[in-house]
Design a protein around this motif. Structure first.
Motif, mmCIF file in Angstrom:
data_model
loop_
_atom_site.group_PDB
_atom_site.id
_atom_site.type_symbol
_atom_site.label_atom_id
_atom_site.label_comp_id
_atom_site.label_asym_id
_atom_site.label_seq_id
_atom_site.Cartn_x
_atom_site.Cartn_y
_atom_site.Cartn_z
ATOM 1 N N ASP A 6 0.797 -1.232 -0.003
ATOM 2 C CA ASP A 6 -0.221 0.067 -0.017
ATOM 3 C C ASP A 6 0.975 1.258 -0.031
ATOM 4 O O ASP A 6 1.228 1.565 0.806
ATOM 5 C CB ASP A 6 -0.961 -0.006 1.396
ATOM 6 N N LEU A 7 0.924 1.624 -1.166
ATOM 7 C CA LEU A 7 1.934 3.021 -1.257
ATOM 8 C C LEU A 7 1.996 3.916 -0.433
ATOM 9 O O LEU A 7 2.781 4.601 0.050
ATOM 10 C CB LEU A 7 2.051 3.367 -2.920
ATOM 11 N N GLU A 47 9.081 -2.902 -0.824
ATOM 12 C CA GLU A 47 8.878 -2.081 0.440
ATOM 13 C C GLU A 47 10.205 -1.058 0.355
ATOM 14 O O GLU A 47 10.318 -0.090 0.759
ATOM 15 C CB GLU A 47 8.767 -2.680 1.673
ATOM 16 N N VAL A 48 11.478 -1.922 0.317
ATOM 17 C CA VAL A 48 12.810 -1.229 0.210
ATOM 18 C C VAL A 48 12.729 -0.208 -0.968
ATOM 19 O O VAL A 48 13.061 1.080 -0.924
ATOM 20 C CB VAL A 48 13.567 -2.335 0.121
ATOM 21 N N LEU A 49 12.452 -0.311 -2.137
ATOM 22 C CA LEU A 49 12.311 0.138 -2.897
ATOM 23 C C LEU A 49 11.356 1.523 -2.817
ATOM 24 O O LEU A 49 11.743 2.669 -3.366
ATOM 25 C CB LEU A 49 11.871 -0.254 -4.587
ATOM 26 N N ALA A 50 10.217 1.420 -2.328
ATOM 27 C CA ALA A 50 9.195 2.467 -2.166
ATOM 28 C C ALA A 50 9.796 3.320 -1.106
ATOM 29 O O ALA A 50 9.421 4.470 -0.953
ATOM 30 C CB ALA A 50 7.706 1.965 -1.862
ATOM 31 N N ILE A 51 10.363 2.842 -0.122
ATOM 32 C CA ILE A 51 11.024 3.848 1.130
ATOM 33 C C ILE A 51 12.101 4.581 0.673
ATOM 34 O O ILE A 51 12.431 5.396 1.446
ATOM 35 C CB ILE A 51 11.126 3.025 2.213
ATOM 36 N N GLY A 52 12.608 4.378 -0.391
ATOM 37 C CA GLY A 52 13.889 4.955 -0.845
ATOM 38 C C GLY A 52 15.187 4.710 -0.276
ATOM 39 O O GLY A 52 16.352 5.592 -0.263
ATOM 40 N N ARG A 57 26.490 7.209 -3.478
ATOM 41 C CA ARG A 57 25.717 6.272 -4.217
ATOM 42 C C ARG A 57 24.613 5.347 -3.394
ATOM 43 O O ARG A 57 23.690 4.822 -3.884
ATOM 44 C CB ARG A 57 26.775 4.964 -4.286
ATOM 45 N N LEU A 58 24.622 5.941 -2.039
ATOM 46 C CA LEU A 58 23.664 5.476 -1.243
ATOM 47 C C LEU A 58 22.072 6.256 -1.328
ATOM 48 O O LEU A 58 21.050 5.881 -0.772
ATOM 49 C CB LEU A 58 23.741 5.713 0.277
ATOM 50 N N ALA A 59 22.377 7.509 -2.155
ATOM 51 C CA ALA A 59 21.079 8.297 -2.258
ATOM 52 C C ALA A 59 20.342 7.768 -3.595
ATOM 53 O O ALA A 59 20.424 7.849 -5.020
ATOM 54 C CB ALA A 59 21.411 9.896 -2.634
ATOM 55 N N ALA A 60 19.545 6.618 -3.277
ATOM 56 C CA ALA A 60 18.726 5.780 -4.396
ATOM 57 C C ALA A 60 17.820 6.796 -5.050
ATOM 58 O O ALA A 60 17.347 6.328 -6.120
ATOM 59 C CB ALA A 60 17.856 4.751 -3.739
ATOM 60 N N GLY A 61 17.205 7.863 -4.366
ATOM 61 C CA GLY A 61 16.546 8.621 -5.351
ATOM 62 C C GLY A 61 14.973 8.166 -5.264
ATOM 63 O O GLY A 61 14.563 7.205 -4.636
ATOM 64 N N ALA A 62 14.144 8.627 -6.184
ATOM 65 C CA ALA A 62 12.750 8.515 -6.184
ATOM 66 C C ALA A 62 12.302 7.425 -7.351
ATOM 67 O O ALA A 62 11.200 6.956 -7.336
ATOM 68 C CB ALA A 62 11.915 9.508 -6.389
ATOM 69 N N SER A 63 13.238 6.954 -8.042
ATOM 70 C CA SER A 63 13.145 5.934 -9.135
ATOM 71 C C SER A 63 12.408 4.588 -8.926
ATOM 72 O O SER A 63 11.363 4.183 -9.301
ATOM 73 C CB SER A 63 14.216 5.786 -9.971
ATOM 74 N N GLU A 102 9.008 5.183 -7.903
ATOM 75 C CA GLU A 102 7.977 5.396 -8.905
ATOM 76 C C GLU A 102 7.600 4.135 -9.854
ATOM 77 O O GLU A 102 6.513 3.791 -10.164
ATOM 78 C CB GLU A 102 8.633 6.331 -10.010
ATOM 79 N N TRP A 103 8.616 3.227 -9.650
ATOM 80 C CA TRP A 103 8.449 1.759 -10.112
ATOM 81 C C TRP A 103 7.368 1.113 -9.483
ATOM 82 O O TRP A 103 6.699 0.614 -10.233
ATOM 83 C CB TRP A 103 9.723 1.079 -9.940
#
Length: 424
Positions: free
Chosen positions: A219-220, A331-336, A380-386, A389-390
């Protein structure tokens, strides 16, 4: 991330409210993979006006015994109102030691057998859905669908029966009873739903045509997006949240941290069958590892906030994991947070497509080297919002549920049409 049924009827006819019977070995108020998936899906189904009857054991996961008050865990052979207005029909369970695979299987078999009389009562559903990998639950769903004469949907959240052979649950060249039962049910189901495109393709190659994919997700709106970790930090923090089982090979992480020393800290959160061995290994290697039990809510977010990188891991010597995606990936992707991904196949593709982190070989040396490089170049740890968005585009349950309802509606509509044709 779902394939429409033939004719793409779902695209033309939005899902009308229906009654779905869900058979699962774990549900609210437990915290488990099927609970997380189906609590979100059920909420969306109910918002769309669907009636949902859940048949599930009295809550006793993961320790094999009830550890909640009766009003929350439920009472055997009673009805309970769920958080979203779904009706939960509770079946009894067998108390057991939570770490015993055989005891869990016996428990699931008992609960599945007790689910048959409960599943025969009440209003007739439009469809029955059984979610695996609880194999006895699949058998119960098949029996009930035949007795109630409604379409049967099998949801394969793991790559069974392939996973059974990889895990050496079955051995040899002759098909085991487990494989035969799973294939028997899959071939006779009106629809098989997988959570990855890769396993759906595998089933189609085996001759199944009634296959759709509804991925795992989250649930984003309930997942915050965190600021990047501090650019300066004395100790590099790596975090793993999830199951501590044979599938994850978490010993690789412990051995990697032992190679790095006190400037690095590994945190493992969760439970599982290999946890005692992992604790012992960390002590023997004097590795900088901290263990926590399973956490929920704000405590989880705080662990993410403390982390520099988050780990998703599946062993690389089981072929079935080529078509498996750890649910924590989303979850890891969404949390950034940056992802240390020890995966291959479809999971690797998602990490790279989302731009969420680094994929690394499943060896202590490779993991240790990646963490050294990240500690030396913290930009390199700044994963950003990509990554978020995925997830928004591919794995938000608000969208996945609509596609699921469309698919079920199409299936039920086709079944009704066939019955009318036979009656003419």
């Amino acid at each position: 991330m779902i394939n429409s049924l033939p004719g793409d009827m779902a695209a033309e006819n939005p899902a009308s409210p229906m009654r779905l019977m869900l058979l699962t070995h774990s549900y609210w108020p437990e915290h488990s993979p099927p609970q997380r998936r189906w609590m979100s899906l059920t909420r969306e189904f109910r918002r769309a006006g669907w009636e949902v009857d859940v048949v599930a054991p009295v809550a006793h996961y993961p320790n094999g015994r009830r550890n909640l008050p009766r009003r929350e865990a439920g009472i055997a052979f009673s009805r309970q109102s769920g958080p979203h207005g779904e009706i939960i029909h509770r079946v009894p369970y067998l108390r057991h030691l939570g770490t015993s695979s055989l005891a869990r299987f016996v428990d699931q078999t008992f609960s599945a057998a007790m689910s048959i009389p409960l599943g025969l009562g009440g209003k007739r559903p439009d469809a029955i859905l059984a979610t695996a990998p609880s194999l006895p639950t699949l058998a119960t769903g098949f029996v009930l669908s035949r007795l109630r004469r409604v379409p049967f949907i099998v949801e394969m959240r793991d790559a069974w029966p392939d996973l059974a052979r990889d895990a050496r649950i079955v051995q040899g060249s002759v098909k085991s009873l487990v494989e035969r039962i799973v294939e028997f049910v899959q071939k006779r189901a009106d629809l098989v739903v997988t959570v990855t495109e890769g396993f759906a393709d595998t089933l189609r190659e085996r001759g199944l045509h009634n296959v759709a994919t509804v991925s795992n997700g989250l649930d984003l709106k309930s997942v915050p997006f965190l600021e990047p970790p501090a650019k300066e930090r004395a100790v590099f923090q790596a975090l793993y949240l999830g199951n501590h089982g044979r599938s994850q090979r978490l010993d690789i992480l412990i051995r990697a941290s032992a190679l790095l020393g006190d400037a690095f800290q590994l945190t493992l959160v969760g439970h599982g069958t290999t946890r005692p061995q992992l604790v012992k290994l960390a002590r023997e290697l004097n590795a900088p590892v901290t263990f926590y039990p399973s956490l929920q809510g704000p405590a989880v977010v705080e662990k993410y906030r403390e982390a520099d990188t988050c780990i998703v891991s599946l062993r690389d010597d089981w072929k079935s994991f080529d078509t498996t995606v750890p649910s924590k990936t989303y979850e890891v992707l969404a949390i950034g947070r940056h992802v240390t991904a020890i995966v291959r196949g479809e999971a690797e593709r998602i990490i790279l497509e989302a731009g969420g982190g680094d994929v690394v070989a499943a060896t202590p040396e490779a993991v240790a080297q990646l963490w050294r490089e990240l500690a030396a170049d913290r930009g390199r740890l700044a994963a950003g919002a990509s990554g978020r968005e995925w997830v928004r585009d591919n794995a938000d349950y608000a969208h996945l549920a609509v596609k699921y309802m469309d698919t079920i509606s199409t299936l039920v509509g086709q079944d009704h049409a066939k019955r009318q044709e036979r009656e003419r």
